[in-house]
Design an enzyme around this catalytic site. Structure first.
Site, PDB file in Angstrom:
ATOM      1  N   SER A  11      45.377  38.915  14.093  1.00 13.81           N
ATOM      2  CA  SER A  11      44.445  38.063  13.348  1.00 13.81           C
ATOM      3  C   SER A  11      43.996  38.726  12.048  1.00 13.81           C
ATOM      4  CB  SER A  11      43.210  37.766  14.195  1.00 13.81           C
ATOM      5  OG  SER A  11      43.568  37.134  15.395  1.00 13.81           O
TER       6      SER A  11
HETATM    7  N1  SAH Z   1      43.828  38.894  19.471  1.00 15.68           N
HETATM    8  C1  SAH Z   1      45.141  39.113  18.918  1.00 15.68           C
HETATM    9  C2  SAH Z   1      45.665  37.872  18.225  1.00 15.68           C
HETATM   10  C3  SAH Z   1      47.058  37.613  18.651  1.00 15.68           C
HETATM   11  S1  SAH Z   1      47.713  36.025  18.261  1.00 15.68           S
HETATM   12  C4  SAH Z   1      45.155  40.320  18.015  1.00 15.68           C
HETATM   13  O1  SAH Z   1      44.074  40.882  17.745  1.00 15.68           O
HETATM   14  O2  SAH Z   1      46.234  40.748  17.601  1.00 15.68           O
HETATM   15  C5  SAH Z   1      47.418  35.121  19.733  1.00 15.68           C
HETATM   16  C6  SAH Z   1      48.037  35.636  21.008  1.00 15.68           C
HETATM   17  O3  SAH Z   1      47.734  34.676  22.026  1.00 15.68           O
HETATM   18  C7  SAH Z   1      49.567  35.746  20.989  1.00 15.68           C
HETATM   19  O4  SAH Z   1      49.944  37.050  21.343  1.00 15.68           O
HETATM   20  C8  SAH Z   1      50.015  34.736  22.045  1.00 15.68           C
HETATM   21  O5  SAH Z   1      51.155  35.143  22.786  1.00 15.68           O
HETATM   22  C9  SAH Z   1      48.786  34.655  22.937  1.00 15.68           C
HETATM   23  N2  SAH Z   1      48.695  33.441  23.741  1.00 15.68           N
HETATM   24  C10 SAH Z   1      48.986  32.158  23.403  1.00 15.68           C
HETATM   25  N3  SAH Z   1      48.772  31.327  24.436  1.00 15.68           N
HETATM   26  C11 SAH Z   1      48.322  32.104  25.468  1.00 15.68           C
HETATM   27  C12 SAH Z   1      47.927  31.839  26.802  1.00 15.68           C
HETATM   28  N4  SAH Z   1      47.945  30.603  27.328  1.00 15.68           N
HETATM   29  N5  SAH Z   1      47.510  32.872  27.567  1.00 15.68           N
HETATM   30  C13 SAH Z   1      47.479  34.138  27.087  1.00 15.68           C
HETATM   31  N6  SAH Z   1      47.835  34.458  25.834  1.00 15.68           N
HETATM   32  C14 SAH Z   1      48.259  33.453  25.028  1.00 15.68           C
END
Ligand code: SAH
Length: 226
Positions: free
Chosen positions: A75
């Site tokens: 993010s």
């Molecule tokens: N908080 C993260 C942001 C990553 S982007 C950071 O600081 O880097 C969002 C993430 O959510 C992705 O890795 C994606 O695989 C995950 N994601 C999407 N749907 C999901 C679900 N149903 N359960 C768990 N993770 C999920």
């Protein structure tokens, strides 16, 4: 107050990115309205470049989302700061659940603030890399490989739940895992028109929802991947 920085001192110095470049990001966040000094401080100290591929490390302290593989992104720092500020506005936040570990950066920020962090990721490969980073930084938090839309009820209720992937609507199963006074912070909406929403589950049972900012997140998806 539990907002002491639990980061091991040597972790702050890891890597080659200069403190000056990191400080510039903190100034940008301040200019963009981030006011919580604990949030600014932890973001100054925690090395974001360790959460992305080395080839992109030189861009780690720009205020942008960056690719982390599997079509996912770490993010944007401002969004991480805003979501973390929302958690710390709780009277006495202790236990936090994050859905969407991704790179692990948001979870690491929360853990470094002394919070008890639980994080769930659906892509096994991303979770393995994130766990390695947590170990490297000496941060202890709990994580699992699962579809986070079911939350993690065994450890709930939580003072705050952060969802770092966008869905068309808030997920009821997650709202149910909020403690009285707890807050859910999540992007809601479809691609191109998402809003960061905060839902506060008041101690008297009432629910109050506010829009925090327009945002861009990857979608919350069903099921798991290795
Ligand atoms: N908080 C993260 C942001 C990553 S982007 C950071 O600081 O880097 C969002 C993430 O959510 C992705 O890795 C994606 O695989 C995950 N994601 C999407 N749907 C999901 C679900 N149903 N359960 C768990 N993770 C999920």
């Amino acid at each position: 107050m539990i907002r002491s920085l639990r980061l091991q001192p040597e972790a702050a110095g890891l890597g080659m990115t200069s403190q000056r470049v990191r400080d510039r990001l903190i100034e940008r966040l301040r200019e963009a309205g981030i006011v919580d000094e604990d949030v600014l401080n932890v973001m100054r100290v925690l090395p974001r470049h360790l959460f992305i591929d080395e080839a992109l490390a030189s861009r780690a302290y720009e205020d942008n989302a960056l690719p982390i593989g599997h079509g996912q992104t770490i993010s944007q720092p401002w969004v991480v700061a805003r979501m973390t500020e929302a958690v710390l506005r709780h009277d006495d936040p202790r236990k936090v659940l994050e859905i969407g570990t991704g790179s692990g950066y948001q979870a690491a920020i929360l853990a470094a603030l002394g919070l008890e962090v639980y994080t769930v990721e659906r892509i096994g490969d991303l979770l393995r890399q994130a766990r390695k980073r947590f170990r490297q930084l000496g941060l202890s938090l709990r994580s699992k490989h699962d579809d986070g839309r079911i939350g993690w009820p065994e450890h709930g209720p939580y003072d705050a739940i952060l969802i770092t992937a966008a869905a068309p609507a808030l997920v009821d199963a997650l709202i149910d895992q909020l403690a009285p006074g707890g807050r859910l912070i999540a992007p809601v909406g479809s691609a191109g028109e998402q809003t960061l929403v905060q839902l506060v589950h008041a101690a008297d049972g009432g629910i109050e929802q506010t829009a925090l900012a327009p945002v861009v997140f990857v979608p919350l998806l069903a099921g798991t991947l290795d």
